[in-house]
Design a protein around this motif. Structure first.
Motif, PDB file in Angstrom:
ATOM      1  N   LYS A  79       0.801  -1.225   0.000  1.00  0.00           N
ATOM      2  CA  LYS A  79       0.000   0.000   0.000  1.00  0.00           C
ATOM      3  C   LYS A  79       0.840   1.285   0.000  1.00  0.00           C
ATOM      4  N   PRO A  80       1.823   1.438   0.892  1.00  0.00           N
ATOM      5  CA  PRO A  80       2.538   2.733   0.889  1.00  0.00           C
ATOM      6  C   PRO A  80       3.435   2.875  -0.335  1.00  0.00           C
ATOM      7  N   GLU A  81       3.634   4.124  -0.754  1.00  0.00           N
ATOM      8  CA  GLU A  81       4.733   4.410  -1.667  1.00  0.00           C
ATOM      9  C   GLU A  81       6.015   4.367  -0.840  1.00  0.00           C
ATOM     10  N   ILE A  82       7.049   3.742  -1.356  1.00  0.00           N
ATOM     11  CA  ILE A  82       8.288   3.573  -0.606  1.00  0.00           C
ATOM     12  C   ILE A  82       9.363   4.495  -1.181  1.00  0.00           C
ATOM     13  N   TYR A  83       9.931   5.327  -0.300  1.00  0.00           N
ATOM     14  CA  TYR A  83      10.995   6.254  -0.677  1.00  0.00           C
ATOM     15  C   TYR A  83      12.269   5.875   0.062  1.00  0.00           C
ATOM     16  N   THR A  84      13.404   6.072  -0.568  1.00  0.00           N
ATOM     17  CA  THR A  84      14.694   5.892   0.104  1.00  0.00           C
ATOM     18  C   THR A  84      15.519   7.169  -0.055  1.00  0.00           C
ATOM     19  N   PHE A  85      16.157   7.571   1.039  1.00  0.00           N
ATOM     20  CA  PHE A  85      17.037   8.739   1.037  1.00  0.00           C
ATOM     21  C   PHE A  85      18.298   8.375   1.814  1.00  0.00           C
ATOM     22  N   ASP A  86      19.414   8.970   1.440  1.00  0.00           N
ATOM     23  CA  ASP A  86      20.648   8.754   2.187  1.00  0.00           C
ATOM     24  C   ASP A  86      20.643   9.544   3.497  1.00  0.00           C
ATOM     25  N   THR A  87      20.011  10.722   3.491  1.00  0.00           N
ATOM     26  CA  THR A  87      20.061  11.600   4.659  1.00  0.00           C
ATOM     27  C   THR A  87      18.676  12.150   5.003  1.00  0.00           C
ATOM     28  N   ARG A 125      -5.955  -5.334  30.617  1.00  0.00           N
ATOM     29  CA  ARG A 125      -6.205  -6.727  30.219  1.00  0.00           C
ATOM     30  C   ARG A 125      -4.951  -7.593  30.316  1.00  0.00           C
ATOM     31  N   HIS A 126      -3.836  -6.982  30.662  1.00  0.00           N
ATOM     32  CA  HIS A 126      -2.563  -7.707  30.854  1.00  0.00           C
ATOM     33  C   HIS A 126      -2.172  -8.527  29.630  1.00  0.00           C
ATOM     34  N   THR A 127      -2.342  -7.930  28.455  1.00  0.00           N
ATOM     35  CA  THR A 127      -1.948  -8.616  27.230  1.00  0.00           C
ATOM     36  C   THR A 127      -1.614  -7.589  26.164  1.00  0.00           C
ATOM     37  N   LYS A 128      -1.057  -8.072  25.060  1.00  0.00           N
ATOM     38  CA  LYS A 128      -0.840  -7.238  23.886  1.00  0.00           C
ATOM     39  C   LYS A 128      -1.835  -7.669  22.822  1.00  0.00           C
ATOM     40  N   LEU A 129      -2.296  -6.700  22.052  1.00  0.00           N
ATOM     41  CA  LEU A 129      -3.288  -6.995  21.028  1.00  0.00           C
ATOM     42  C   LEU A 129      -2.984  -6.166  19.789  1.00  0.00           C
ATOM     43  N   GLY A 130      -3.231  -6.741  18.645  1.00  0.00           N
ATOM     44  CA  GLY A 130      -3.001  -6.039  17.391  1.00  0.00           C
ATOM     45  C   GLY A 130      -4.298  -5.584  16.759  1.00  0.00           C
ATOM     46  N   LEU A 131      -4.314  -4.362  16.256  1.00  0.00           N
ATOM     47  CA  LEU A 131      -5.424  -3.847  15.461  1.00  0.00           C
ATOM     48  C   LEU A 131      -4.947  -3.817  14.014  1.00  0.00           C
ATOM     49  N   ALA A 132      -5.589  -4.576  13.153  1.00  0.00           N
ATOM     50  CA  ALA A 132      -5.170  -4.678  11.748  1.00  0.00           C
ATOM     51  C   ALA A 132      -6.313  -4.220  10.844  1.00  0.00           C
ATOM     52  N   ILE A 133      -6.203  -3.004  10.338  1.00  0.00           N
ATOM     53  CA  ILE A 133      -7.221  -2.441   9.441  1.00  0.00           C
ATOM     54  C   ILE A 133      -6.511  -1.659   8.342  1.00  0.00           C
ATOM     55  N   ASP A 134      -7.139  -1.565   7.186  1.00  0.00           N
ATOM     56  CA  ASP A 134      -6.502  -0.889   6.050  1.00  0.00           C
ATOM     57  C   ASP A 134      -6.244   0.589   6.315  1.00  0.00           C
ATOM     58  N   GLU A 135      -7.029   1.186   7.211  1.00  0.00           N
ATOM     59  CA  GLU A 135      -6.865   2.604   7.517  1.00  0.00           C
ATOM     60  C   GLU A 135      -5.539   2.906   8.206  1.00  0.00           C
ATOM     61  N   LEU A 136      -4.839   1.888   8.662  1.00  0.00           N
ATOM     62  CA  LEU A 136      -3.550   2.095   9.334  1.00  0.00           C
ATOM     63  C   LEU A 136      -2.358   1.986   8.389  1.00  0.00           C
ATOM     64  N   TYR A 137      -2.607   1.733   7.134  1.00  0.00           N
ATOM     65  CA  TYR A 137      -1.498   1.736   6.177  1.00  0.00           C
ATOM     66  C   TYR A 137      -0.955   3.158   6.022  1.00  0.00           C
ATOM     67  N   ALA A 138       0.365   3.257   5.937  1.00  0.00           N
ATOM     68  CA  ALA A 138       0.983   4.559   5.651  1.00  0.00           C
ATOM     69  C   ALA A 138       0.712   4.951   4.201  1.00  0.00           C
ATOM     70  N   ASP A 139       0.749   6.251   3.951  1.00  0.00           N
ATOM     71  CA  ASP A 139       0.731   6.739   2.577  1.00  0.00           C
ATOM     72  C   ASP A 139       2.137   6.668   1.982  1.00  0.00           C
ATOM     73  N   PHE A 140       3.134   6.907   2.863  1.00  0.00           N
ATOM     74  CA  PHE A 140       4.532   6.860   2.437  1.00  0.00           C
ATOM     75  C   PHE A 140       5.365   6.142   3.497  1.00  0.00           C
ATOM     76  N   ALA A 141       6.174   5.191   3.076  1.00  0.00           N
ATOM     77  CA  ALA A 141       7.183   4.565   3.928  1.00  0.00           C
ATOM     78  C   ALA A 141       8.535   5.084   3.462  1.00  0.00           C
TER      79      ALA A 141
END
Length: 371
Positions: A7-15, A145-161
């Motif tokens: 989903k995200p556009e992926i960018y790479t930069f040196d700095t 609740r003494h646990t870890k839980l994951g929320l997985a929904i499309d709305e959490l995708y980044a626009d840019f990585a």
């Protein structure tokens, strides 16, 4: 059948400077990061923007109480973009703030709130492990609740990585180790997932190869050997994130959550404690299948026989983090049944991705063998 989604556009930069110039950071942005990262890499550019230092709200794994506290502090800030710069904890917390409504967090994770993304999201990792910049998952410790839980929904995708190797230069060896082990396990678990495809396997296997060969360099030449490999480890983490973001992780992650939540063991380290036990069990229960291909591939990299791969991986990982028994973290034997119950009742999302079915008794036996 869906084979792959990125989903995200992926960018790479040196700095970091290149990133700032390209994305034109300004008044309508909300940066969430650590004070150390901001001072080390961004303060010299005198950015006119909003900044939240996440460690003001607690240390360790991200939690619902941390998110609630940030909500209160930013309620009067107007922002159109969220820019997260940090490790998995920072990225997982920051994803939520791209949503229109975040609080109450427990209601959000129970799917009682409507999921509406109304801000742009930019995710920039400063570790080489979570792959969170390309996934749609936010994992929090739910304190009550003494646990870890994951929320997985499309709305959490980044626009840019955004990948900037410069940001890993000051990463201490301990955090490099725990985060990169997390990436390795992402790649291995996703490779045997029932949802794995030829596309996700391509990313899984390439990530495994890059990480294990990097570990061999570190084992041979010492911890400082990592500095010339940071770009490769960052890329491998990203590949692993793409793989498990599509195919999913399984019992290793599911079984690590009670240890992380109750004893605050770093995520990658907690995964390592479960990894060998789970995969030996997989191999015992179902020796023919995707695990056959996996073990053959690992043996070719580790230069060993296929039935020795888990011994050799443990020897290699012990160079980074010594393996411990669960009792060494303070875990009580009676807690193993509680851990098992937590996994079987609260981690269905992950357990659905197991290579082969693990019932309650089998999960308990794995914990017992690691105790």
């Amino acid at each position: 059948m869906k084979a792959l989604s990125i989903k995200p556009e992926i960018y790479t930069f040196d700095t970091c400077k290149e990133f700032i110039n390209k994305f034109k950071i300004g008044k309508e942005d909300l940066i969430i990061t650590s004070e150390h990262t901001y001072v080390s890499y961004f303060s010299k550019y005198n950015l006119d923007t909003n900044v939240i230092f996440i460690r003001k709200y607690g240390t360790g794994e991200p939690s619902d109480t941390m998110v609630e506290a940030i909500c209160k502090d930013i309620k009067d800030i107007t922002y159109k973009r969220v820019i997260a710069i940090g490790g998995g904890s920072v990225l997982d917390v920051s994803k939520l703030f791209a949503l229109k409504k975040v609080s109450p967090v427990l209601d959000l994770f129970d799917h009682k709130l409507e999921f509406v993304k109304d801000k742009e999201l930019i995710l920039i990792p400063t570790t080489c492990g979570t792959g969170s910049e390309v996934t749609n998952i936010s994992i929090l410790e739910l304190k009550s609740r003494h646990t870890k839980l994951g929320l997985a929904i499309d709305e959490l995708y980044a626009d840019f990585a955004v990948m900037i190797p410069e940001l890993l230069e000051n990463l201490p060896f301990k955090f490099f180790a725990t985060s990169s082990i997390d990436a390795l396990i992402h790649s291995i678990e996703s490779s045997v997932s029932p949802k794995a495809t030829s596309y996700t396997e391509m990313f899984s296997y390439k990530a495994m190869e890059m990480i294990l060969k990097g570990y061999q360099e570190i084992s041979k030449n010492g911890p400082d050997a990592r500095f010339s490999l940071l770009d490769k480890f960052l890329l491998a983490s990203n590949y692993a994130g793409i793989a498990f973001g599509n195919a999913g992780c399984g019992a290793v992650h599911a079984m690590s959550y009670p240890l992380g939540a109750n004893y605050h063991v770093p995520h990658g380290e907690a995964n390592y404690q479960m990894f060998i036990g789970v995969f030996k069990t997989y191999y015992r229960l179902k020796p023919q299948g995707k695990i056959t291909k996996l073990n053959k591939f690992l043996a070719s990299i580790l230069n060993c026989k296929e039935n020795e791969v888990y011994i050799k991986i443990e020897e290699l990982l012990n160079v980074l983090i010594p393996k411990k028994q669960l009792r060494e973290y303070g875990v009580k034997e009676k807690e193993l049944k509680e851990f098992t119950q937590s996994v079987m009742t609260k981690q269905g999302r992950l357990m659905a991705n197991n290579y082969t079915e693990l019932n309650e008794q089998t999960v308990y036996e794995i914990y017992k063998s690691l105790y």
